[in-house]
Structures are given as C-alpha cells and as structure tokens.
Motif scaffolding. Structure first.
Motif, PDB file in Angstrom:
ATOM      1  N   GLY A  83       2.141   3.307   6.083  1.00 29.26           N
ATOM      2  CA  GLY A  83       1.023   3.833   6.486  1.00 29.26           C
ATOM      3  C   GLY A  83      -0.213   2.809   6.593  1.00 29.26           C
ATOM      4  O   GLY A  83      -1.250   3.050   7.261  1.00 29.26           O
ATOM      5  N   ASP A  84      -0.461   1.890   5.369  1.00 32.10           N
ATOM      6  CA  ASP A  84      -1.170   0.956   5.494  1.00 32.10           C
ATOM      7  C   ASP A  84      -1.214  -0.173   6.695  1.00 32.10           C
ATOM      8  O   ASP A  84       0.058  -0.323   6.879  1.00 32.10           O
ATOM      9  CB  ASP A  84      -1.499   0.214   4.115  1.00 32.10           C
ATOM     10  N   LYS A  85      -2.178  -0.484   7.133  1.00 32.36           N
ATOM     11  CA  LYS A  85      -2.444  -1.380   8.025  1.00 32.36           C
ATOM     12  C   LYS A  85      -3.417  -2.547   7.798  1.00 32.36           C
ATOM     13  O   LYS A  85      -4.420  -2.091   7.209  1.00 32.36           O
ATOM     14  CB  LYS A  85      -2.753  -1.137   9.674  1.00 32.36           C
ATOM     15  N   THR A 113       5.345  -0.157   7.505  1.00 34.92           N
ATOM     16  CA  THR A 113       5.819   1.293   7.939  1.00 34.92           C
ATOM     17  C   THR A 113       7.308   1.101   7.403  1.00 34.92           C
ATOM     18  O   THR A 113       7.850   2.081   7.234  1.00 34.92           O
ATOM     19  CB  THR A 113       6.075   1.234   9.500  1.00 34.92           C
ATOM     20  N   ALA A 114       7.793  -0.115   7.363  1.00 37.32           N
ATOM     21  CA  ALA A 114       9.326  -0.206   6.787  1.00 37.32           C
ATOM     22  C   ALA A 114       9.398  -0.966   5.625  1.00 37.32           C
ATOM     23  O   ALA A 114       8.524  -1.289   4.926  1.00 37.32           O
ATOM     24  CB  ALA A 114       9.896  -0.462   7.742  1.00 37.32           C
ATOM     25  N   ASP A 115      10.588  -1.444   5.127  1.00 42.72           N
ATOM     26  CA  ASP A 115      10.780  -2.410   4.021  1.00 42.72           C
ATOM     27  C   ASP A 115      10.027  -3.597   4.139  1.00 42.72           C
ATOM     28  O   ASP A 115       9.327  -4.235   3.501  1.00 42.72           O
ATOM     29  CB  ASP A 115      12.188  -2.792   3.895  1.00 42.72           C
ATOM     30  N   LYS A 161       0.539 -10.209   4.971  1.00 42.90           N
ATOM     31  CA  LYS A 161       1.873  -9.438   4.875  1.00 42.90           C
ATOM     32  C   LYS A 161       2.373  -9.409   3.137  1.00 42.90           C
ATOM     33  O   LYS A 161       2.966  -8.711   2.998  1.00 42.90           O
ATOM     34  CB  LYS A 161       3.166 -10.539   5.566  1.00 42.90           C
ATOM     35  N   ARG A 162       1.565 -10.350   2.642  1.00 37.95           N
ATOM     36  CA  ARG A 162       1.586 -10.321   1.158  1.00 37.95           C
ATOM     37  C   ARG A 162       0.665  -9.373   0.277  1.00 37.95           C
ATOM     38  O   ARG A 162       0.710  -9.247  -0.792  1.00 37.95           O
ATOM     39  CB  ARG A 162       1.571 -11.617   0.599  1.00 37.95           C
ATOM     40  N   ALA A 163      -0.066  -8.720   1.095  1.00 42.24           N
ATOM     41  CA  ALA A 163      -1.150  -7.579   0.534  1.00 42.24           C
ATOM     42  C   ALA A 163      -0.204  -6.707  -0.239  1.00 42.24           C
ATOM     43  O   ALA A 163       0.913  -6.142   0.222  1.00 42.24           O
ATOM     44  CB  ALA A 163      -2.001  -7.081   1.348  1.00 42.24           C
TER      45      ALA A 163
END
Length: 146
Positions: free
Chosen positions: A104-106, A60-62, A97-99
């Motif tokens: 908006g993606d989860k 959602t953020a950086d 987290k590296r994906a």
C-alpha cells in the motif's frame, strides 16, 4: 517555531506551462521567493520536473512494482521525503525500491530542477539572484550547524 512545506500543485498538465510566458512566471515566482527571503521565513525549496518524467515505486507484492503513474490523491501524496543524489533515474528508483515500506505504500521518484533547466534564462534577474540566495542559505545552514 514550526516548519512547513508548501506543496505547489495545479490541476492542469505541464503542457499548460508551455503556453505561458515562462519569463513572466519566473519573475512572479522569483519576486515571491524574494519576499520570503527578505522576511526570513524561507528555509529552502526546489521545483520538480514534469511528473511524466518521474516514476512511482509501489509496494503491492513481494517485489516493488515500478510505473510512470498514476500519482496519488492529494491526501496520500506526502508522508515524508528523502533527497538523494543519483546518476540516473534508474539508480534513484533502485534506491527507492530498497525503502523499508510495506503493501500500500508508494514512493514517487522526481528529479529536482537544476541550473540546466534554466540554461536559456541565465540573464534573468531572478535566476541570478537564486544563485546568490542558495549560497546564503548554505552559509546559514553551515553557521547553524556549528
């Protein structure tokens, strides 16, 4: 021939399963799996542990934000998946987290069940069959790959 994923969902919680006769549930699921095995339609499958033991990595953020939920609506639950090996959930979350995803993606991080989840049922007919089936599936994949 097309491949499909059958996603098992329920509207309750994992606590609902604790009130059930788990051996009866395992036998019913084992018989279902056996019918698909005998029909030659089963390619593979695994259960997921309780969602409360999982994590969600939200972009959602950086920097990705990690939480224990809430999980998404049905229409957004599956857009693809990876199966990875990791020593801990934290290591798996780090990989998530590296994906290469965007706002908006989860990614929902869930451990697959293994033999330790059924340690109290090693004498169950279907727990024993499951081990044989997995060997058969591995042999098929090896044969298909060669």
């Amino acid at each position: 021939m097309a491949k499909y994923m059958l996603i098992m969902r329920n509207s309750g919680t994992f606590d609902d399963f604790r009130d059930m006769d788990f051996e009866q549930v395992m036998n019913a699921m084992g018989a279902y799996n056996e019918s698909m095995m005998k029909a030659g339609v089963l390619l593979g499958g695994d259960g997921l542990t309780d969602a409360a033991q999982g994590a969600v990595v939200e972009f959602t953020a950086d920097a990705p934000v990690v939480s224990d939920g809430p999980y998404g609506e049905t229409h957004e639950l599956f857009n693809g998946f990876w199966t990875i090996q990791a020593a801990t959930q934290e290591e798996a979350v780090e990989w998530a987290k590296r994906a290469p995803l965007g706002p908006g993606d989860k990614i929902e991080v869930r451990r697959l069940t293994d033999d330790s989840d059924f340690a109290d049922y090693q004498d169950n007919e279907y727990v024993k069959k499951e081990k044989v089936w997995r060997d058969e599936l591995d042999a098929r994949r090896t044969a298909d790959a060669s």
